[in-house]
Write an enzyme that holds these catalytic residues in place. Structure first.
Site: not given
Ligand code: NAP
Length: 293
Positions: A97, A172, A240
């Site tokens: 997102t 979104k 965010k």
């Molecule tokens: P998350 O669990 O925090 O995972 C984030 C991922 O991105 C991890 O693999 C992290 O690596 C990687 N990452 C972050 N910064 C990075 C960087 N600078 N360089 C390389 N890798 C990096 O987040 P998530 O819940 O999966 O969400 C991911 C996206 O989907 C976000 O944009 C969020 O807004 C969106 N989203 C989430 C949900 C939800 O319910 N969780 C629902 C809809 C949309 P590490 O493992 O090394 O930290």
């Protein structure tokens, strides 16, 4: 579309990539914290790489799901980023997102390399990712979208092209605008019901038969009334997203008074220590204001 790379094995990316491996694609994954990539490979098979560039070298399709605009730039055009190694004709799909602006910026860069970009943010949360039941909102060309469908369908219950690059992110944003105001209204209603001495569960049972009904009411009222806020999308992530929304609204001249207010209410929840609580924790703020905890 045989060889697929997936960058970012977080709460969402880990199961999304897993579904693709189980569907028979030849998967290579990258995660900043390598232990998670190793865990993914031992759970699903496939292979992992040490950098986004290495992971993307032979890919027909690269998918990505990281945190925000800066993270996305890092894994694409940063040091050892994926764009450095893409062969012409590769399709890059971003599930982060992020802003519509970064989508357009990266798309223009890829065009110069003979590659294509789709912005494809998701809704449905962790549960949707784990159950391959996401809703995916896509921005990009019809040709690129047609190529992506067989892959996106594996992870989703609904996949829709919304318009040119950036349109998925804009869709979104609408989703988040609608959720923010609705959750504040629901919190106010439930808190009012409790303060008025009503049986709040019974109130919901009755009014959810009528026009007040919503997904949030149906799925979140019990936990909100119990003060449990560990059911998914975190307040830190929501802030965010709302920052992206409010920036876009400033740029296109849209007035979002309620969304801006609810964003500040979420700042209050963060100050209460609720950054990792789910978005229905606006209820905790209402209760605190009413002198209850
Ligand atoms: P998350 O669990 O925090 O995972 C984030 C991922 O991105 C991890 O693999 C992290 O690596 C990687 N990452 C972050 N910064 C990075 C960087 N600078 N360089 C390389 N890798 C990096 O987040 P998530 O819940 O999966 O969400 C991911 C996206 O989907 C976000 O944009 C969020 O807004 C969106 N989203 C989430 C949900 C939800 O319910 N969780 C629902 C809809 C949309 P590490 O493992 O090394 O930290």
């Amino acid at each position: 579309m045989k060889r697929i790379t997936f960058i970012g094995l977080g709460v969402m990316g880990f199961p999304m990539a897993g579904h693709l491996q189980q569907a028979g694609f030849d998967m290579t994954v990258y995660n900043r914290t390598t232990a998670k990539a190793q865990q993914w490979v031992s759970q699903y098979g496939g292979q992992f790489a040490e950098t986004p560039a290495e992971a993307s070298r032979n890919a027909d399709l690269v998918l990505c799901c990281v945190g925000n605009d800066d993270d996305l730039r890092q894994v694409t055009v940063g040091e050892d980023g994926a764009f450095a190694s893409l062969k012409p004709g590769t399709l890059f799909i971003d599930h982060t997102t992020a802003s519509a602006e970064v989508a357009r910026e990266l798309s223009a860069m890829l065009k110069q390399q003979g590659c294509e970009f789709l912005d494809a943010p998701v809704s449905g949360g962790q549960q949707g990712a784990e159950n391959a039941a996401l809703t995916i909102m896509v921005g990009g060309s019809e040709e690129a979208f047609a190529k992506a469908i067989p892959v996106l369908d594996v992870m989703a219950k609904a996949v829709n092209l919304m318009g040119p690059v950036g349109s998925g992110q804009l869709c979104k944003m609408v989703n988040q605008i609608c959720i923010a105001g609705l959750l504040q209204g629901l919190s106010e209603g439930l808190n009012f019901a409790k303060r008025a001495g009503l049986d709040a569960h019974k109130v919901v049972e009755v009014i959810s038969q009528g026009a007040a009904q919503s997904w949030q009411m149906e799925n979140r009222h019990k936990t909100m009334l119990a003060g449990e806020y560990e059911h998914g999308f975190a307040v830190d992530w929501m802030r965010k997203d709302l920052d992206i929304v409010l920036t876009e609204a400033r740029n296109n001249g849209t007035s979002l008074p309620v969304t801006a207010l609810v964003d500040q209410y979420y700042a209050d929840v963060q100050a209460m220590g609720g950054g990792r609580w789910d978005t229905s924790s606006l209820m905790a703020r209402m209760e605190a204001l009413s002198g209850k905890d």
